[in-house]
Scaffold this motif. Structure first.
Motif, PDB file in Angstrom:
ATOM      1  N   SER A 121     -10.842 -23.496  -3.695  1.00 22.12           N
ATOM      2  CA  SER A 121     -10.448 -22.479  -4.663  1.00 22.12           C
ATOM      3  C   SER A 121      -9.807 -21.341  -3.893  1.00 22.12           C
ATOM      4  N   VAL A 122      -8.650 -20.886  -4.338  1.00 23.41           N
ATOM      5  CA  VAL A 122      -7.960 -19.768  -3.704  1.00 23.41           C
ATOM      6  C   VAL A 122      -7.900 -18.629  -4.703  1.00 23.41           C
ATOM      7  N   THR A 123      -8.361 -17.460  -4.287  1.00 25.03           N
ATOM      8  CA  THR A 123      -8.361 -16.285  -5.148  1.00 25.03           C
ATOM      9  C   THR A 123      -7.669 -15.139  -4.427  1.00 25.03           C
ATOM     10  N   GLY A 124      -7.368 -14.088  -5.141  1.00 22.57           N
ATOM     11  CA  GLY A 124      -6.809 -12.892  -4.530  1.00 22.57           C
ATOM     12  C   GLY A 124      -7.835 -12.227  -3.634  1.00 22.57           C
ATOM     13  N   ALA A 125      -7.371 -11.465  -2.671  1.00 24.24           N
ATOM     14  CA  ALA A 125      -8.270 -10.824  -1.712  1.00 24.24           C
ATOM     15  C   ALA A 125      -9.207  -9.819  -2.373  1.00 24.24           C
ATOM     16  N   GLN A 126      -8.821  -9.293  -3.528  1.00 24.07           N
ATOM     17  CA  GLN A 126      -9.672  -8.320  -4.208  1.00 24.07           C
ATOM     18  C   GLN A 126     -10.863  -8.972  -4.901  1.00 24.07           C
ATOM     19  N   ALA A 139     -15.783 -19.455  -9.252  1.00 22.26           N
ATOM     20  CA  ALA A 139     -14.506 -20.118  -9.566  1.00 22.26           C
ATOM     21  C   ALA A 139     -14.430 -21.503  -8.933  1.00 22.26           C
ATOM     22  N   LEU A 140     -15.035 -21.667  -7.775  1.00 29.06           N
ATOM     23  CA  LEU A 140     -15.055 -22.963  -7.098  1.00 29.06           C
ATOM     24  C   LEU A 140     -16.007 -23.940  -7.768  1.00 29.06           C
ATOM     25  N   LEU A 141     -17.215 -23.490  -8.078  1.00 29.56           N
ATOM     26  CA  LEU A 141     -18.257 -24.397  -8.563  1.00 29.56           C
ATOM     27  C   LEU A 141     -18.241 -24.651 -10.069  1.00 29.56           C
ATOM     28  N   GLU A 142     -17.754 -23.703 -10.849  1.00 32.56           N
ATOM     29  CA  GLU A 142     -17.830 -23.832 -12.306  1.00 32.56           C
ATOM     30  C   GLU A 142     -17.216 -25.126 -12.841  1.00 32.56           C
ATOM     31  N   GLY A 177      -3.447 -10.265   0.187  1.00 25.44           N
ATOM     32  CA  GLY A 177      -3.868 -11.523   0.776  1.00 25.44           C
ATOM     33  C   GLY A 177      -4.645 -12.413  -0.167  1.00 25.44           C
ATOM     34  N   ARG A 178      -5.289 -13.407   0.419  1.00 28.16           N
ATOM     35  CA  ARG A 178      -6.016 -14.411  -0.346  1.00 28.16           C
ATOM     36  C   ARG A 178      -7.354 -14.698   0.302  1.00 28.16           C
ATOM     37  N   LYS A 179      -8.258 -15.191  -0.519  1.00 23.70           N
ATOM     38  CA  LYS A 179      -9.523 -15.723  -0.015  1.00 23.70           C
ATOM     39  C   LYS A 179      -9.560 -17.198  -0.366  1.00 23.70           C
ATOM     40  N   ARG A 180     -10.019 -17.978   0.572  1.00 24.60           N
ATOM     41  CA  ARG A 180     -10.128 -19.419   0.353  1.00 24.60           C
ATOM     42  C   ARG A 180     -11.600 -19.794   0.338  1.00 24.60           C
ATOM     43  N   HIS A 181     -12.006 -20.505  -0.688  1.00 24.84           N
ATOM     44  CA  HIS A 181     -13.390 -20.954  -0.840  1.00 24.84           C
ATOM     45  C   HIS A 181     -13.363 -22.478  -0.805  1.00 24.84           C
ATOM     46  N   ALA A 182     -14.176 -23.063   0.048  1.00 27.43           N
ATOM     47  CA  ALA A 182     -14.162 -24.514   0.220  1.00 27.43           C
ATOM     48  C   ALA A 182     -15.551 -25.093  -0.011  1.00 27.43           C
TER      49      ALA A 182
END
Length: 77
Positions: A26-31, A40-43, A9-14
Motif C-alpha cells: 500500500s502506498v500513501t502520501g507522506a502526511q 489501508a493495507l490490511l482492510e 513524498g510517499r510512505k510504503r506499507h508492505a
C-alpha cells in the motif's frame, strides 16, 4: 506565516510472509500516519487471507491500530 508543515513524498506499507515473500503493498502520501497506512493495507485483505494469524509491526504501530486489528481482522497481538 506558515501554519502547517508541508510533507512531500510517499510512505510504503508492505505485508510479507515469514519467508519475506511480498503479499501486499500500500502506498500513501507522506502526511498519512502509519496507523492509517496499516489499515489501508490490511482492510481489503481481511477476507482474502483467511490463514493470516499474526501481524508484527513496529512499536509505534500499537494502540489504536492494534485495537483495529483485533476488531476487524480477528487477530491477536
Amino acid at each position: 506565516m506558515i501554519w502547517g508543515k508541508i510533507t512531500w513524498g510517499r510512505k510504503r506499507h508492505a505485508l510479507v510472509d515469514t519467508q519475506g515473500n511480498l503479499l501486499a503493498v500500500s502506498v500513501t502520501g507522506a502526511q498519512t500516519s502509519d496507523h492509517q497506512g496499516g489499515i489501508a493495507l490490511l482492510e481489503p485483505l481481511t477476507k482474502a487471507l483467511p490463514r493470516l494469524q499474526l501481524i508484527w509491526g513496529e512499536s509505534h504501530d500499537g494502540g489504536t491500530f492494534l485495537t483495529w486489528v483485533r476488531r476487524n481482522a480477528g487477530l491477536d497481538d
